[in-house]
Design a protein around this motif. Structure first.
Motif, PDB file in Angstrom:
ATOM      1  N   PRO A 158     -47.662  -6.157   2.262  1.00  0.00           N
ATOM      2  CA  PRO A 158     -46.634  -7.151   2.619  1.00  0.00           C
ATOM      3  C   PRO A 158     -46.205  -7.076   4.087  1.00  0.00           C
ATOM      4  O   PRO A 158     -45.759  -8.082   4.642  1.00  0.00           O
ATOM      5  CB  PRO A 158     -45.477  -6.839   1.670  1.00  0.00           C
ATOM      6  CG  PRO A 158     -45.760  -5.511   1.082  1.00  0.00           C
ATOM      7  CD  PRO A 158     -47.226  -5.302   1.149  1.00  0.00           C
TER       8      PRO A 158
ATOM      9  N   ASP B  74     -41.015  -8.436  -0.734  1.00  0.00           N
ATOM     10  CA  ASP B  74     -42.458  -8.341  -0.479  1.00  0.00           C
ATOM     11  C   ASP B  74     -43.100  -9.708  -0.246  1.00  0.00           C
ATOM     12  O   ASP B  74     -44.322  -9.787  -0.086  1.00  0.00           O
ATOM     13  CB  ASP B  74     -43.157  -7.659  -1.658  1.00  0.00           C
ATOM     14  CG  ASP B  74     -42.988  -6.145  -1.612  1.00  0.00           C
ATOM     15  OD1 ASP B  74     -42.476  -5.637  -0.597  1.00  0.00           O
ATOM     16  OD2 ASP B  74     -43.377  -5.483  -2.588  1.00  0.00           O
ATOM     17  N   TRP B  75     -42.306 -10.767  -0.260  1.00  0.00           N
ATOM     18  CA  TRP B  75     -42.847 -12.123  -0.124  1.00  0.00           C
ATOM     19  C   TRP B  75     -42.647 -12.663   1.288  1.00  0.00           C
ATOM     20  O   TRP B  75     -41.627 -12.410   1.924  1.00  0.00           O
ATOM     21  CB  TRP B  75     -42.136 -13.064  -1.096  1.00  0.00           C
ATOM     22  CG  TRP B  75     -42.455 -12.801  -2.535  1.00  0.00           C
ATOM     23  CD1 TRP B  75     -41.940 -11.808  -3.308  1.00  0.00           C
ATOM     24  CD2 TRP B  75     -43.355 -13.533  -3.362  1.00  0.00           C
ATOM     25  NE1 TRP B  75     -42.467 -11.876  -4.588  1.00  0.00           N
ATOM     26  CE2 TRP B  75     -43.331 -12.932  -4.636  1.00  0.00           C
ATOM     27  CE3 TRP B  75     -44.176 -14.646  -3.154  1.00  0.00           C
ATOM     28  CZ2 TRP B  75     -44.110 -13.406  -5.700  1.00  0.00           C
ATOM     29  CZ3 TRP B  75     -44.935 -15.119  -4.212  1.00  0.00           C
ATOM     30  CH2 TRP B  75     -44.908 -14.494  -5.464  1.00  0.00           C
TER      31      TRP B  75
ATOM     32  N   THR C 212     -47.755 -13.451  -1.256  1.00  0.00           N
ATOM     33  CA  THR C 212     -47.595 -12.013  -1.446  1.00  0.00           C
ATOM     34  C   THR C 212     -48.962 -11.347  -1.501  1.00  0.00           C
ATOM     35  O   THR C 212     -49.908 -11.901  -2.072  1.00  0.00           O
ATOM     36  CB  THR C 212     -46.762 -11.710  -2.721  1.00  0.00           C
ATOM     37  OG1 THR C 212     -46.512 -10.319  -2.793  1.00  0.00           O
ATOM     38  CG2 THR C 212     -47.455 -12.167  -3.990  1.00  0.00           C
TER      39      THR C 212
END
Lengths: 151, 151
Positions: free
Chosen positions: B15, B97-98, B11
């Motif tokens: 992103p 967001d990962w 992250t």
């Protein structure tokens, strides 16, 4: 059935005591709390049950085998469905000045994404165990190394 | 046949670019050299061959699949006997967001002690990849984290 496998080596200035110190870190509540999770409770003796707690849940282990400085086996009796019924084996042996730890988390029914996560997480916790014995400082939960969005 | 499995999540403050940056770290010589081994040479394109060298030996990989920002597959064509013929797969996906990376080193014939070592070592190198993309600094060989008496 699929297994998670790992290997670490631990070395200290007093190699004749290293294997015992690794064994103690695997077979005492205080030791386990210093590298896996600070929230470790229960009975670390043969046939005892250990409770390991993390921010999002935890695991209950029955201690099914204890061979001093050689072998420790736990059976998972509580925790996520994927873990219950699996076994966790620790084999210790000396290789010169090193204490080698062979780790196996055996009996996963399927290689699910959670198993991928647990594999990386176990590797990271094994390095925490290594640091604890070598440098006196592990990184147990909640101070553990975060590897992904699951922790 | 047994497999090594891992999962990391990456992250960053941007992103929308993270998956591309992870993909670049897996598909360019410069990227690979920044988290796995500084001694990376060869052709990272589809069908190309990459050479990864370490103090005690190395691996040659054929790049057999490249799906931008989604999937990378290598086939091991040179290196230790236990590695030759195995495959290494990288699956990338976004989860909020990962950027999640699912890793598999598939096709080991036996769960030998060297496989235990390689499993822990891969986990550690995946965290090096994560650090590279998140913080700009990986820990490739020879600056890699030492896990046991084999390196």
């Amino acid at each position: 059935m699929v297994d998670i496998l790992h290997r670490i080596g631990v070395t200290t200035p007093a190699p004749e005591t290293t294997t015992q110190r690794v064994y103690d870190a695997l077979t005492t509540v205080e030791g386990l709390a210093a590298w896996w999770t600070e929230k470790t409770t229960g009975d670390a003796g043969l046939g005892g049950e250990l409770e390991f707690r993390f921010p999002d849940g935890g695991f209950d282990m029955e201690v099914t085998e204890l061979r001093p400085r050689e072998r420790v086996v736990w059976r998972v009796v509580g925790g996520p469905d994927e873990w219950v019924g699996t076994t966790i084996e620790w084999e210790l042996c000396q290789d010169g000045d090193w204490t080698v730890v062979l780790f196996a988390h055996r009996g996963w029914r399927e290689p699910v994404e959670f198993m991928h996560h647990c594999s990386t997480k176990w590797g990271s916790f094994l390095l925490s165990l290594k640091s604890l014995v070598e440098d006196g400082e592990g990184a147990p939960s909640p101070r553990d190394v975060k590897i992904d969005n699951w922790g």
